[in-house]
Design an enzyme around this catalytic site. Structure first.
Site, PDB file in Angstrom:
ATOM      1  N   TRP A  21       0.835  -1.208   0.000  1.00  0.00           N
ATOM      2  CA  TRP A  21       0.000   0.000   0.000  1.00  0.00           C
ATOM      3  C   TRP A  21       0.872   1.262   0.000  1.00  0.00           C
ATOM      4  O   TRP A  21       0.740   2.124  -0.872  1.00  0.00           O
ATOM      5  CB  TRP A  21      -0.916  -0.042   1.211  1.00  0.00           C
ATOM      6  CG  TRP A  21      -1.829   1.137   1.412  1.00  0.00           C
ATOM      7  CD1 TRP A  21      -1.958   2.252   0.624  1.00  0.00           C
ATOM      8  CD2 TRP A  21      -2.765   1.322   2.485  1.00  0.00           C
ATOM      9  NE1 TRP A  21      -2.912   3.109   1.134  1.00  0.00           N
ATOM     10  CE2 TRP A  21      -3.420   2.551   2.282  1.00  0.00           C
ATOM     11  CE3 TRP A  21      -3.108   0.545   3.593  1.00  0.00           C
ATOM     12  CZ2 TRP A  21      -4.396   3.035   3.157  1.00  0.00           C
ATOM     13  CZ3 TRP A  21      -4.076   1.026   4.463  1.00  0.00           C
ATOM     14  CH2 TRP A  21      -4.727   2.265   4.244  1.00  0.00           C
ATOM     15  N   TYR A  61      -3.749   1.508  -5.001  1.00  0.00           N
ATOM     16  CA  TYR A  61      -2.588   1.992  -4.253  1.00  0.00           C
ATOM     17  C   TYR A  61      -1.699   2.817  -5.187  1.00  0.00           C
ATOM     18  O   TYR A  61      -0.956   2.276  -6.005  1.00  0.00           O
ATOM     19  CB  TYR A  61      -1.784   0.841  -3.663  1.00  0.00           C
ATOM     20  CG  TYR A  61      -2.526  -0.051  -2.695  1.00  0.00           C
ATOM     21  CD1 TYR A  61      -3.693   0.371  -2.072  1.00  0.00           C
ATOM     22  CD2 TYR A  61      -2.065  -1.331  -2.405  1.00  0.00           C
ATOM     23  CE1 TYR A  61      -4.372  -0.453  -1.186  1.00  0.00           C
ATOM     24  CE2 TYR A  61      -2.734  -2.154  -1.514  1.00  0.00           C
ATOM     25  CZ  TYR A  61      -3.893  -1.713  -0.914  1.00  0.00           C
ATOM     26  OH  TYR A  61      -4.556  -2.542  -0.044  1.00  0.00           O
ATOM     27  N   GLN A 176      -9.542 -10.933   3.369  1.00  0.00           N
ATOM     28  CA  GLN A 176      -8.541 -10.002   3.888  1.00  0.00           C
ATOM     29  C   GLN A 176      -9.257  -8.940   4.715  1.00  0.00           C
ATOM     30  O   GLN A 176      -9.821  -7.995   4.179  1.00  0.00           O
ATOM     31  CB  GLN A 176      -7.770  -9.352   2.736  1.00  0.00           C
ATOM     32  CG  GLN A 176      -6.643  -8.472   3.220  1.00  0.00           C
ATOM     33  CD  GLN A 176      -5.844  -7.865   2.081  1.00  0.00           C
ATOM     34  OE1 GLN A 176      -5.435  -6.706   2.169  1.00  0.00           O
ATOM     35  NE2 GLN A 176      -5.608  -8.624   1.027  1.00  0.00           N
ATOM     36  N   TYR A 204      -4.857  -7.469   7.317  1.00  0.00           N
ATOM     37  CA  TYR A 204      -4.051  -6.282   7.044  1.00  0.00           C
ATOM     38  C   TYR A 204      -4.075  -5.344   8.245  1.00  0.00           C
ATOM     39  O   TYR A 204      -4.889  -5.471   9.140  1.00  0.00           O
ATOM     40  CB  TYR A 204      -4.499  -5.577   5.766  1.00  0.00           C
ATOM     41  CG  TYR A 204      -5.829  -4.845   5.775  1.00  0.00           C
ATOM     42  CD1 TYR A 204      -5.922  -3.520   6.189  1.00  0.00           C
ATOM     43  CD2 TYR A 204      -6.992  -5.459   5.305  1.00  0.00           C
ATOM     44  CE1 TYR A 204      -7.129  -2.828   6.157  1.00  0.00           C
ATOM     45  CE2 TYR A 204      -8.209  -4.777   5.267  1.00  0.00           C
ATOM     46  CZ  TYR A 204      -8.263  -3.462   5.690  1.00  0.00           C
ATOM     47  OH  TYR A 204      -9.462  -2.782   5.657  1.00  0.00           O
ATOM     48  N   ARG A 230      -3.241   9.263   7.285  1.00  0.00           N
ATOM     49  CA  ARG A 230      -3.301   9.065   8.732  1.00  0.00           C
ATOM     50  C   ARG A 230      -3.542  10.363   9.494  1.00  0.00           C
ATOM     51  O   ARG A 230      -3.978  10.320  10.657  1.00  0.00           O
ATOM     52  CB  ARG A 230      -2.012   8.386   9.206  1.00  0.00           C
ATOM     53  CG  ARG A 230      -1.866   6.957   8.692  1.00  0.00           C
ATOM     54  CD  ARG A 230      -0.539   6.357   9.039  1.00  0.00           C
ATOM     55  NE  ARG A 230       0.569   7.021   8.358  1.00  0.00           N
ATOM     56  CZ  ARG A 230       1.847   6.685   8.503  1.00  0.00           C
ATOM     57  NH1 ARG A 230       2.188   5.704   9.328  1.00  0.00           N
ATOM     58  NH2 ARG A 230       2.798   7.325   7.828  1.00  0.00           N
ATOM     59  N   GLY A 282       3.573  -3.917   5.843  1.00  0.00           N
ATOM     60  CA  GLY A 282       4.141  -3.024   4.849  1.00  0.00           C
ATOM     61  C   GLY A 282       5.582  -2.676   5.169  1.00  0.00           C
ATOM     62  O   GLY A 282       6.035  -2.783   6.306  1.00  0.00           O
ATOM     63  N   ARG A 284       8.567   0.346   3.700  1.00  0.00           N
ATOM     64  CA  ARG A 284       8.940   1.392   2.748  1.00  0.00           C
ATOM     65  C   ARG A 284      10.437   1.448   2.507  1.00  0.00           C
ATOM     66  O   ARG A 284      10.927   2.247   1.715  1.00  0.00           O
ATOM     67  CB  ARG A 284       8.435   2.740   3.260  1.00  0.00           C
ATOM     68  CG  ARG A 284       6.935   2.745   3.494  1.00  0.00           C
ATOM     69  CD  ARG A 284       6.421   4.066   4.018  1.00  0.00           C
ATOM     70  NE  ARG A 284       6.488   5.109   3.009  1.00  0.00           N
ATOM     71  CZ  ARG A 284       5.937   6.320   3.163  1.00  0.00           C
ATOM     72  NH1 ARG A 284       5.297   6.616   4.287  1.00  0.00           N
ATOM     73  NH2 ARG A 284       6.038   7.215   2.219  1.00  0.00           N
ATOM     74  N   GLN A 288      12.945  -1.254   7.289  1.00  0.00           N
ATOM     75  CA  GLN A 288      11.621  -1.517   7.855  1.00  0.00           C
ATOM     76  C   GLN A 288      11.235  -2.974   7.676  1.00  0.00           C
ATOM     77  O   GLN A 288      10.686  -3.608   8.585  1.00  0.00           O
ATOM     78  CB  GLN A 288      10.577  -0.605   7.217  1.00  0.00           C
ATOM     79  CG  GLN A 288      10.622   0.827   7.703  1.00  0.00           C
ATOM     80  CD  GLN A 288       9.462   1.647   7.185  1.00  0.00           C
ATOM     81  OE1 GLN A 288       8.618   1.179   6.423  1.00  0.00           O
ATOM     82  NE2 GLN A 288       9.413   2.907   7.590  1.00  0.00           N
TER      83      GLN A 288
END
Length: 318
Positions: A21, A61, A176, A204, A230, A282, A284, A288
């Site tokens: 995402w 996405y 999901q 998720y 967010r 996830g 990035r 991570q």
């Protein structure tokens, strides 16, 4: 390393998969803010190197961008993970998003092109659409499976009632749903239903979009990019934010005993539910990805599960 069978499919999944995402980049309605494509590809390659054998993405996405990046990264890799994507969310030239189940055939062709594959391993309806005939859409999904464009078909964000309407039309390989310590809504009905009907579950947001990583702070929230979704999410605002960060701080304590992050404990907690096949995490950047990968191996003890439950009960949402 333990792998789990996804429903009745022939796919056996690592307990943690790569969620794509955030790598969709910025400048769209549900963006995580700007993202460097080189970091995204490096993150995917790191996940594959660590042993992750599935990637979950969606056309929406980044309005096609995430699928393109996944396609590029996998094409460059000698190891080919399973690729999961979705349908049912489309956009126009103004980048306005709408939900529809009337364009599935066009969507699958575009996803195949962006992902650079001949068949999609798991094709999922992203969201139920109430004002359309979802049964016809599910029949279309089954036709795509018979035609070999997709190997298995699943659902995302569907309720037990919505699944019940489809289960006799064609087999539901997987669901999901969102599932984390902050969002436990699926525990009452959805997860037991999937368990009883042998529907695989890939949950998720096990770290609730970063809140339970242990790296989030009020200062960081205040400085999120303007196009990061967010900023407007209720769990990133008071009075919920203080409570959610307290949960993350508590998970840090448990993680410290095991030498892992709060995020690893948050993911492992969802994987302790017997209905859950695997969790989406996830990443990035390679760092991570490396930070959350231990969740694929961590098993929380009964005492740790009781300790977490006691904390959650003592700190309910305001």
């Amino acid at each position: 390393m333990k792998i789990n069978q996804l429903g009745t499919s022939d796919m056996w999944l690592t307990r943690v998969g790569f969620g794509a995402w955030a790598i969709g980049g910025g400048n769209w309605e549900m963006s995580w803010g700007p993202q460097d494509d080189k970091d995204s590809i490096a993150a995917i390659h790191k996940a594959i190197d660590l042993g992750v054998n599935w990637i979950d993405t969606a056309p929406v996405y980044g309005l096609g961008h995430s699928e393109e990046i996944v396609g590029r990264a996998v094409k460059e890799s000698s190891v080919k993970p399973f690729i999961f994507t979705k349908c049912g969310m489309v956009w126009n030239e103004k980048r306005e998003i709408r939900r529809t189940l009337l364009e599935i055939r066009r969507e699958v062709e575009e996803s195949l092109r962006r992902l650079q594959v001949e068949a999609i391993d798991l094709y999922q309806i992203h969201w139920p659409v109430q004002d359309e005939d979802v049964i016809d859409a599910w029949r279309t999904m089954a036709e795509l499976q018979k035609e070999g464009k997709v190997r298995y078909i699943g659902l995302s964000n569907f309720s037990t009632t919505q699944m019940e309407a489809l289960i006799d039309v064609a087999r539901i390989t997987s669901l999901q749903p969102p599932y984390s310590m902050i969002n436990r809504a699926v525990e009452a009905e959805v997860l037991p239903y999937c368990h009883d009907h042998n529907i695989g579950v890939i949950n998720y947001a096990p770290m609730h979009s970063g809140l339970l990583t242990g790296a989030m702070t009020k200062e960081r929230v205040a400085n999120l990019p303007p196009d990061d979704f967010r900023r407007k999410a209720k769990n990133y605002q008071e009075p919920l934010l203080t409570r959610n960060l307290a949960i993350a701080d508590f998970l840090k304590q448990i993680g410290a005993r095991r030498g892992v992050s709060a995020g690893v404990i948050a993911i492992a907690w969802t994987l302790a539910n017997p209905a859950v096949t695997a969790a989406i995490a996830g990443g990035r950047s390679p760092e991570q990805v490396e930070g959350v990968w231990p969740a694929a191996k961590v098993r929380l003890s009964p005492d740790e599960m009781k300790e977490i439950e006691a904390f959650l009960e003592a700190h309910p949402a305001p």
